[in-house]
Design a protein around this motif. Structure first.
Motif, PDB file in Angstrom:
ATOM      1  N   PHE A  59      10.674   1.281   8.177  1.00 34.75           N
ATOM      2  CA  PHE A  59      11.371   0.920   9.408  1.00 34.75           C
ATOM      3  C   PHE A  59      12.445  -0.110   9.092  1.00 34.75           C
ATOM      4  O   PHE A  59      13.619   0.153   9.210  1.00 34.75           O
ATOM      5  N   CYS A  60      12.035  -1.278   8.627  1.00 32.44           N
ATOM      6  CA  CYS A  60      13.019  -2.333   8.356  1.00 32.44           C
ATOM      7  C   CYS A  60      13.535  -2.275   6.923  1.00 32.44           C
ATOM      8  O   CYS A  60      14.677  -2.627   6.659  1.00 32.44           O
ATOM      9  N   GLY A  61      12.703  -1.870   5.979  1.00 33.33           N
ATOM     10  CA  GLY A  61      13.115  -1.759   4.583  1.00 33.33           C
ATOM     11  C   GLY A  61      13.225  -3.087   3.851  1.00 33.33           C
ATOM     12  O   GLY A  61      13.661  -3.111   2.701  1.00 33.33           O
ATOM     13  N   ILE A  62      12.823  -4.193   4.494  1.00 33.80           N
ATOM     14  CA  ILE A  62      12.912  -5.499   3.836  1.00 33.80           C
ATOM     15  C   ILE A  62      11.596  -6.257   3.857  1.00 33.80           C
ATOM     16  O   ILE A  62      11.547  -7.450   3.575  1.00 33.80           O
ATOM     17  N   GLY A  63      10.513  -5.592   4.201  1.00 32.90           N
ATOM     18  CA  GLY A  63       9.196  -6.197   4.133  1.00 32.90           C
ATOM     19  C   GLY A  63       8.786  -7.041   5.308  1.00 32.90           C
ATOM     20  O   GLY A  63       7.836  -7.805   5.217  1.00 32.90           O
ATOM     21  N   VAL A  64       9.462  -6.910   6.438  1.00 33.19           N
ATOM     22  CA  VAL A  64       9.144  -7.727   7.602  1.00 33.19           C
ATOM     23  C   VAL A  64       8.186  -7.008   8.551  1.00 33.19           C
ATOM     24  O   VAL A  64       7.301  -7.625   9.129  1.00 33.19           O
ATOM     25  N   CYS A  65       8.317  -5.701   8.707  1.00 35.31           N
ATOM     26  CA  CYS A  65       7.627  -5.013   9.801  1.00 35.31           C
ATOM     27  C   CYS A  65       6.236  -4.465   9.451  1.00 35.31           C
ATOM     28  O   CYS A  65       5.472  -4.165  10.344  1.00 35.31           O
ATOM     29  N   PHE A  66       5.910  -4.267   8.217  1.00 39.59           N
ATOM     30  CA  PHE A  66       4.608  -3.754   7.775  1.00 39.59           C
ATOM     31  C   PHE A  66       4.353  -2.297   8.149  1.00 39.59           C
ATOM     32  O   PHE A  66       3.217  -1.840   8.112  1.00 39.59           O
ATOM     33  N   ASP A  67       5.371  -1.539   8.530  1.00 44.58           N
ATOM     34  CA  ASP A  67       5.166  -0.126   8.859  1.00 44.58           C
ATOM     35  C   ASP A  67       4.930   0.736   7.617  1.00 44.58           C
ATOM     36  O   ASP A  67       4.396   1.828   7.730  1.00 44.58           O
ATOM     37  N   CYS A  68       5.306   0.264   6.450  1.00 40.67           N
ATOM     38  CA  CYS A  68       5.255   1.099   5.243  1.00 40.67           C
ATOM     39  C   CYS A  68       4.050   0.814   4.350  1.00 40.67           C
ATOM     40  O   CYS A  68       4.080   1.109   3.160  1.00 40.67           O
ATOM     41  N   LEU A  69       2.972   0.274   4.901  1.00 39.11           N
ATOM     42  CA  LEU A  69       1.817  -0.109   4.096  1.00 39.11           C
ATOM     43  C   LEU A  69       1.163   1.081   3.402  1.00 39.11           C
ATOM     44  O   LEU A  69       1.009   2.148   3.979  1.00 39.11           O
ATOM     45  N   VAL A  70       0.787   0.853   2.135  1.00 35.22           N
ATOM     46  CA  VAL A  70       0.061   1.833   1.325  1.00 35.22           C
ATOM     47  C   VAL A  70      -0.987   1.089   0.509  1.00 35.22           C
ATOM     48  O   VAL A  70      -1.005  -0.142   0.464  1.00 35.22           O
ATOM     49  N   THR A  71      -1.848   1.829  -0.160  1.00 32.86           N
ATOM     50  CA  THR A  71      -2.785   1.266  -1.120  1.00 32.86           C
ATOM     51  C   THR A  71      -2.256   1.596  -2.506  1.00 32.86           C
ATOM     52  O   THR A  71      -1.910   2.749  -2.779  1.00 32.86           O
ATOM     53  N   VAL A  72      -2.134   0.599  -3.374  1.00 33.32           N
ATOM     54  CA  VAL A  72      -1.628   0.813  -4.728  1.00 33.32           C
ATOM     55  C   VAL A  72      -2.671   0.346  -5.727  1.00 33.32           C
ATOM     56  O   VAL A  72      -3.066  -0.829  -5.719  1.00 33.32           O
ATOM     57  N   ASN A  73      -3.142   1.267  -6.556  1.00 37.06           N
ATOM     58  CA  ASN A  73      -4.141   0.966  -7.580  1.00 37.06           C
ATOM     59  C   ASN A  73      -5.343   0.232  -6.991  1.00 37.06           C
ATOM     60  O   ASN A  73      -5.860  -0.717  -7.568  1.00 37.06           O
ATOM     61  N   GLY A  74      -5.768   0.660  -5.794  1.00 38.87           N
ATOM     62  CA  GLY A  74      -6.933   0.089  -5.144  1.00 38.87           C
ATOM     63  C   GLY A  74      -6.662  -1.125  -4.277  1.00 38.87           C
ATOM     64  O   GLY A  74      -7.556  -1.591  -3.578  1.00 38.87           O
ATOM     65  N   LEU A  75      -5.462  -1.659  -4.295  1.00 40.88           N
ATOM     66  CA  LEU A  75      -5.107  -2.827  -3.481  1.00 40.88           C
ATOM     67  C   LEU A  75      -4.484  -2.362  -2.174  1.00 40.88           C
ATOM     68  O   LEU A  75      -3.424  -1.724  -2.170  1.00 40.88           O
ATOM     69  N   ARG A  76      -5.143  -2.663  -1.054  1.00 45.38           N
ATOM     70  CA  ARG A  76      -4.684  -2.210   0.264  1.00 45.38           C
ATOM     71  C   ARG A  76      -3.527  -3.051   0.781  1.00 45.38           C
ATOM     72  O   ARG A  76      -3.305  -4.169   0.347  1.00 45.38           O
ATOM     73  N   ASP A  77      -2.841  -2.502   1.752  1.00 48.85           N
ATOM     74  CA  ASP A  77      -1.807  -3.195   2.522  1.00 48.85           C
ATOM     75  C   ASP A  77      -0.630  -3.695   1.674  1.00 48.85           C
ATOM     76  O   ASP A  77      -0.122  -4.790   1.875  1.00 48.85           O
ATOM     77  N   VAL A  78      -0.201  -2.865   0.744  1.00 47.53           N
ATOM     78  CA  VAL A  78       0.982  -3.161  -0.070  1.00 47.53           C
ATOM     79  C   VAL A  78       2.194  -2.596   0.655  1.00 47.53           C
ATOM     80  O   VAL A  78       2.182  -1.444   1.095  1.00 47.53           O
ATOM     81  N   ARG A  79       3.240  -3.391   0.797  1.00 45.28           N
ATOM     82  CA  ARG A  79       4.461  -2.915   1.456  1.00 45.28           C
ATOM     83  C   ARG A  79       5.248  -2.045   0.474  1.00 45.28           C
ATOM     84  O   ARG A  79       5.770  -2.527  -0.527  1.00 45.28           O
ATOM     85  N   ALA A  80       5.330  -0.761   0.772  1.00 40.87           N
ATOM     86  CA  ALA A  80       5.968   0.207  -0.117  1.00 40.87           C
ATOM     87  C   ALA A  80       7.452  -0.076  -0.302  1.00 40.87           C
ATOM     88  O   ALA A  80       8.025   0.270  -1.327  1.00 40.87           O
ATOM     89  N   CYS A  81       8.081  -0.717   0.677  1.00 41.26           N
ATOM     90  CA  CYS A  81       9.513  -1.011   0.565  1.00 41.26           C
ATOM     91  C   CYS A  81       9.778  -2.195  -0.361  1.00 41.26           C
ATOM     92  O   CYS A  81      10.911  -2.391  -0.801  1.00 41.26           O
ATOM     93  N   GLN A  82       8.747  -2.971  -0.670  1.00 44.76           N
ATOM     94  CA  GLN A  82       8.908  -4.148  -1.514  1.00 44.76           C
ATOM     95  C   GLN A  82       8.366  -3.959  -2.927  1.00 44.76           C
ATOM     96  O   GLN A  82       8.779  -4.661  -3.842  1.00 44.76           O
ATOM     97  N   ARG A  83       7.452  -3.044  -3.124  1.00 47.88           N
ATOM     98  CA  ARG A  83       6.776  -2.875  -4.418  1.00 47.88           C
ATOM     99  C   ARG A  83       7.525  -1.876  -5.280  1.00 47.88           C
ATOM    100  O   ARG A  83       7.695  -0.727  -4.908  1.00 47.88           O
ATOM    101  N   ARG A  84       7.991  -2.348  -6.431  1.00 50.88           N
ATOM    102  CA  ARG A  84       8.636  -1.424  -7.375  1.00 50.88           C
ATOM    103  C   ARG A  84       7.583  -0.491  -7.960  1.00 50.88           C
ATOM    104  O   ARG A  84       6.493  -0.922  -8.319  1.00 50.88           O
ATOM    105  N   ALA A  85       7.938   0.762  -8.063  1.00 50.87           N
ATOM    106  CA  ALA A  85       7.041   1.760  -8.630  1.00 50.87           C
ATOM    107  C   ALA A  85       6.904   1.534 -10.130  1.00 50.87           C
ATOM    108  O   ALA A  85       7.874   1.181 -10.811  1.00 50.87           O
ATOM    109  N   VAL A  86       5.691   1.709 -10.622  1.00 53.36           N
ATOM    110  CA  VAL A  86       5.399   1.586 -12.049  1.00 53.36           C
ATOM    111  C   VAL A  86       4.774   2.901 -12.494  1.00 53.36           C
ATOM    112  O   VAL A  86       3.922   3.449 -11.785  1.00 53.36           O
ATOM    113  N   ASP A  87       5.195   3.387 -13.645  1.00 56.53           N
ATOM    114  CA  ASP A  87       4.668   4.649 -14.148  1.00 56.53           C
ATOM    115  C   ASP A  87       3.144   4.600 -14.170  1.00 56.53           C
ATOM    116  O   ASP A  87       2.551   3.654 -14.688  1.00 56.53           O
ATOM    117  N   GLY A  88       2.524   5.601 -13.559  1.00 60.00           N
ATOM    118  CA  GLY A  88       1.079   5.694 -13.526  1.00 60.00           C
ATOM    119  C   GLY A  88       0.422   5.081 -12.307  1.00 60.00           C
ATOM    120  O   GLY A  88      -0.798   5.159 -12.165  1.00 60.00           O
TER     121      GLY A  88
END
Length: 104
Positions: A59-88
């Protein structure tokens, strides 16, 4: 633009990476956010709103709104717009509905 052969910085070409998103492999390049990889794969939503169940994505793309939350490597509530993707990375989509809190 400076031709690559004359660029003193000598930038490397794009480095590919692979994410596992709910069991599906998605391709991206180093430097992309998880949201960027998801959007490039044609996904516009990957979470459901708590009370209404409506689809959410960036939605906002800058980590303010929390609409893009995902779980990454078992860690919940990661903002997908803020977290750089890492291979694997293993990304899980969050679709649970939360119970509405009682109102006083």
């Amino acid at each position: 633009m400076v031709p690559r052969s004359q660029d003193v910085v000598q930038p490397a070409g794009p480095q590919p990476l692979t994410l596992e998103v709910d069991g599906e492999e998605l391709q991206g390049v180093a430097g992309q956010t998880i949201a960027g990889v998801l959007l490039a794969a044609g996904r516009s939503s990957w979470r459901s709103a708590g009370r209404t169940g409506r689809p959410r994505g960036v939605f906002c793309g800058i980590g303010v709104c929390f609409d893009c939350l995902v779980t990454v490597n078992g860690l919940r509530d990661v903002r997908a717009c803020q977290r750089r993707a890492v291979d694997g990375d293993v990304v899980g989509l969050q679709h649970e509905r939360r119970e509405e809190l009682p109102r006083d």
